[in-house]
Design a protein around this motif. Structure first.
Motif, PDB file in Angstrom:
ATOM      1  N   GLU A  35       0.847  -1.178   0.000  1.00 12.30           N
ATOM      2  CA  GLU A  35       0.000   0.000   0.000  1.00 12.30           C
ATOM      3  C   GLU A  35       0.888   1.236   0.000  1.00 12.30           C
ATOM      4  N   ILE A  36       0.575   2.181  -0.865  1.00 18.04           N
ATOM      5  CA  ILE A  36       1.352   3.401  -0.964  1.00 18.04           C
ATOM      6  C   ILE A  36       0.689   4.464  -0.102  1.00 18.04           C
ATOM      7  N   THR A  37       1.504   5.087   0.743  1.00 17.54           N
ATOM      8  CA  THR A  37       1.002   6.170   1.575  1.00 17.54           C
ATOM      9  C   THR A  37       1.627   7.481   1.111  1.00 17.54           C
ATOM     10  N   TYR A  38       0.928   8.556   1.402  1.00 18.76           N
ATOM     11  CA  TYR A  38       1.369   9.879   0.959  1.00 18.76           C
ATOM     12  C   TYR A  38       1.398  10.835   2.134  1.00 18.76           C
ATOM     13  N   PRO A  43       4.723  10.700  -2.208  1.00 19.24           N
ATOM     14  CA  PRO A  43       4.714   9.325  -1.695  1.00 19.24           C
ATOM     15  C   PRO A  43       5.770   9.146  -0.611  1.00 19.24           C
ATOM     16  N   ASP A  44       5.451   8.345   0.374  1.00 22.65           N
ATOM     17  CA  ASP A  44       6.401   8.010   1.439  1.00 22.65           C
ATOM     18  C   ASP A  44       7.272   6.858   0.934  1.00 22.65           C
ATOM     19  N   LEU A  45       8.457   7.195   0.507  1.00 21.27           N
ATOM     20  CA  LEU A  45       9.374   6.207  -0.039  1.00 21.27           C
ATOM     21  C   LEU A  45      10.409   5.822   1.004  1.00 21.27           C
ATOM     22  N   LYS A  46      10.724   4.553   1.079  1.00 21.76           N
ATOM     23  CA  LYS A  46      11.740   4.061   2.004  1.00 21.76           C
ATOM     24  C   LYS A  46      12.716   3.192   1.233  1.00 21.76           C
ATOM     25  N   LEU A  47      13.983   3.372   1.515  1.00 24.34           N
ATOM     26  CA  LEU A  47      15.004   2.528   0.903  1.00 24.34           C
ATOM     27  C   LEU A  47      15.053   1.196   1.624  1.00 24.34           C
TER      28      LEU A  47
END
Length: 105
Positions: free
Chosen positions: A3-6, A15-19
């Motif tokens: 699920e993509i969160t913003y 978008p809340d991106l995490k490595l």
């Protein structure tokens, strides 16, 4: 399914991106030289590795290989020059002089 969160930043939703988690591997002098070479001469490969989170692993692998090769070469040069542990025990100054004449990086 992911699920993509913003998060709202001003008027925009980003978008809340995490490595992905990466190992904290040490990059020595040879890995740093490889990084500089890739960054200066092979920008596409450098940025591909960087964006795929593979750059640190690549540099650490290069560093390990180079360290092994360097150790092997110093050992071979020492054998060619006749530098042995026996020489070290008998005449330390001669041993140091011969070891200092072995080419290094």
């Amino acid at each position: 399914m992911t699920e993509i969160t913003y998060t709202r930043q001003g008027d925009y939703y980003l978008p809340d991106l995490k490595l992905p988690n990466q190992d904290n591997r040490e990059i020595g002098i040879w890995g740093q030289r490889r990084r500089r070479y890739l960054r200066d001469h092979h920008k596409i490969l450098y940025y591909n590795l960087l964006t795929q989170c593979k750059l640190i692993d690549h540099l650490a692998d290069i560093n390990e290989e180079a360290e092994e090769m360097y150790s092997r070469l110093v050992k071979q040069f020492a054998e060619q020059e006749g530098v042995t542990e026996q020489l070290k025990a008998e005449d330390q100054m001669l041993w140091v002089g011969k070891m200092n004449n072995i080419p290094t990086a």
